[in-house]
Design an enzyme around this catalytic site. Structure first.
Site, PDB file in Angstrom:
ATOM      1  N   GLU A  36     -47.435 -14.174  41.143  1.00  0.00           N
ATOM      2  CA  GLU A  36     -46.182 -14.520  41.525  1.00  0.00           C
ATOM      3  C   GLU A  36     -46.180 -16.251  41.975  1.00  0.00           C
ATOM      4  O   GLU A  36     -45.037 -16.800  41.734  1.00  0.00           O
ATOM      5  CB  GLU A  36     -45.942 -13.713  42.732  1.00  0.00           C
ATOM      6  CG  GLU A  36     -45.704 -12.221  42.416  1.00  0.00           C
ATOM      7  CD  GLU A  36     -44.520 -11.975  41.308  1.00  0.00           C
ATOM      8  OE1 GLU A  36     -43.672 -12.744  41.069  1.00  0.00           O
ATOM      9  OE2 GLU A  36     -44.293 -10.620  41.101  1.00  0.00           O
ATOM     10  N   GLU A  74     -39.332 -15.066  42.647  1.00  0.00           N
ATOM     11  CA  GLU A  74     -40.680 -14.847  42.510  1.00  0.00           C
ATOM     12  C   GLU A  74     -41.551 -15.203  43.616  1.00  0.00           C
ATOM     13  O   GLU A  74     -42.377 -14.426  44.241  1.00  0.00           O
ATOM     14  CB  GLU A  74     -41.406 -15.638  41.440  1.00  0.00           C
ATOM     15  CG  GLU A  74     -40.765 -15.577  40.130  1.00  0.00           C
ATOM     16  CD  GLU A  74     -41.168 -14.340  39.267  1.00  0.00           C
ATOM     17  OE1 GLU A  74     -41.490 -13.370  39.892  1.00  0.00           O
ATOM     18  OE2 GLU A  74     -40.896 -14.193  38.088  1.00  0.00           O
ATOM     19  N   HIS A  78     -41.356 -11.974  45.733  1.00  0.00           N
ATOM     20  CA  HIS A  78     -42.441 -10.965  44.970  1.00  0.00           C
ATOM     21  C   HIS A  78     -43.712 -11.429  45.832  1.00  0.00           C
ATOM     22  O   HIS A  78     -44.578 -10.688  46.036  1.00  0.00           O
ATOM     23  CB  HIS A  78     -42.287 -11.091  43.694  1.00  0.00           C
ATOM     24  CG  HIS A  78     -41.168 -10.507  42.834  1.00  0.00           C
ATOM     25  ND1 HIS A  78     -41.071 -10.804  41.738  1.00  0.00           N
ATOM     26  CD2 HIS A  78     -39.917 -10.013  43.584  1.00  0.00           C
ATOM     27  CE1 HIS A  78     -39.743 -10.187  41.395  1.00  0.00           C
ATOM     28  NE2 HIS A  78     -39.283  -9.717  42.453  1.00  0.00           N
ATOM     29  N   GLU A  85     -43.834 -13.523  31.961  1.00  0.00           N
ATOM     30  CA  GLU A  85     -43.153 -12.240  32.331  1.00  0.00           C
ATOM     31  C   GLU A  85     -43.769 -11.080  31.798  1.00  0.00           C
ATOM     32  O   GLU A  85     -44.095 -10.157  32.375  1.00  0.00           O
ATOM     33  CB  GLU A  85     -41.670 -12.300  32.239  1.00  0.00           C
ATOM     34  CG  GLU A  85     -40.997 -13.445  32.909  1.00  0.00           C
ATOM     35  CD  GLU A  85     -40.945 -13.306  34.235  1.00  0.00           C
ATOM     36  OE1 GLU A  85     -41.108 -12.071  34.828  1.00  0.00           O
ATOM     37  OE2 GLU A  85     -40.985 -14.246  35.277  1.00  0.00           O
ATOM     38  N   GLU A 115     -40.109  -7.951  36.363  1.00  0.00           N
ATOM     39  CA  GLU A 115     -40.697  -8.768  35.236  1.00  0.00           C
ATOM     40  C   GLU A 115     -39.998  -8.425  33.878  1.00  0.00           C
ATOM     41  O   GLU A 115     -39.495  -9.322  33.078  1.00  0.00           O
ATOM     42  CB  GLU A 115     -42.172  -8.691  35.130  1.00  0.00           C
ATOM     43  CG  GLU A 115     -42.840  -8.543  36.313  1.00  0.00           C
ATOM     44  CD  GLU A 115     -42.766  -9.991  37.168  1.00  0.00           C
ATOM     45  OE1 GLU A 115     -41.809 -10.788  36.400  1.00  0.00           O
ATOM     46  OE2 GLU A 115     -43.439 -10.068  38.239  1.00  0.00           O
ATOM     47  N   HIS A 146     -36.574 -10.435  34.052  1.00  0.00           N
ATOM     48  CA  HIS A 146     -36.705 -11.714  33.794  1.00  0.00           C
ATOM     49  C   HIS A 146     -37.045 -12.096  32.462  1.00  0.00           C
ATOM     50  O   HIS A 146     -36.692 -13.010  31.847  1.00  0.00           O
ATOM     51  CB  HIS A 146     -37.901 -12.066  34.923  1.00  0.00           C
ATOM     52  CG  HIS A 146     -37.727 -11.947  36.331  1.00  0.00           C
ATOM     53  ND1 HIS A 146     -38.795 -12.025  37.122  1.00  0.00           N
ATOM     54  CD2 HIS A 146     -36.473 -11.918  37.015  1.00  0.00           C
ATOM     55  CE1 HIS A 146     -38.181 -12.139  38.441  1.00  0.00           C
ATOM     56  NE2 HIS A 146     -36.817 -11.638  38.287  1.00  0.00           N
TER      57      HIS A 146
HETATM   58 FE   LIG Z   1     -40.910 -12.489  37.076  1.00  0.00          FE
END
Ligand SMILES: [Fe+2]
Length: 189
Positions: A35, A64, A67, A135, A165, A168
């Protein structure tokens, strides 16, 4: 600038003290496909990406960081009550002598974070393809981590991160299509 909320993006629960899992999870904190790498990569690339894509990179970079906060919380909760003996049994003795139970940016093998994990090529297509690959690698890493634990609480948090992910990756793929349309040429996959 940012306005922040004093809560996690998604609740983080762990069902037991488990330094073995913490040692593996640190991969997504300071590892190549983790991340921190993602957040820094997108936040940096945004300055030279075409205007239409800047907001996307900023949005995803910001997420991110959220995350990163979730992974930090997981590692903290998994280790905060561990005895020194438990840390040793989990293979965390080298980590302990460097950091005690503090968080540190390194991968599951103990290699510290490095900026060589990320790139900014200045070419929008090259940068976006790197982002898509990042990703997909993060998604795969989350799956391998889910496979490494039977703690359904940790699995729940990791499944949330894995699905983000996927989103993304899709959004970066859309960005590639937007740029291709603008350039009026097709990129061959
Ligand atoms: Fe991501």
């Amino acid at each position: 600038m940012w306005v922040y909320e004093k809560k996690l993006q998604y609740p983080v629960r762990v069902s037991k003290c488990d330094p073995r899992m913490a040692k593996l999870l640190i991969e997504q904190y300071g590892g190549a496909d983790g991340e921190l790498a993602a957040a820094l990569r997108y936040m940096n690339q945004r300055y030279t990406i075409p205007d239409k894509i800047i907001g996307l990179l900023t949005d995803i970079s910001t997420e991110e960081f959220a995350h990163l906060e979730m992974i930090a919380t997981m590692v903290y909760k998994l280790t905060k009550d561990a005895t020194v003996e438990q840390l040793k049994e989990a293979g965390m003795a080298p980590y302990y002598v460097n950091h005690d139970r503090a968080l540190f940016y390194e991968n599951a093998g103990g290699v510290p974070f490095t900026a060589t994990y990320i790139q900014a090529k200045g070419d929008p297509i090259a940068d976006l393809y790197e982002d898509i690959a990042a990703e997909e690698k993060a998604r795969a890493t989350y799956q391998w981590l889910i496979d490494m634990t039977d703690d359904v609480d940790i699995q729940d948090g990791l499944k949330f991160l894995r699905e983000r992910e996927v989103v993304h990756s899709l959004r970066f793929r859309e960005a590639v299509e937007i740029l291709k349309d603008e350039q009026g040429k097709k990129t061959v996959f």
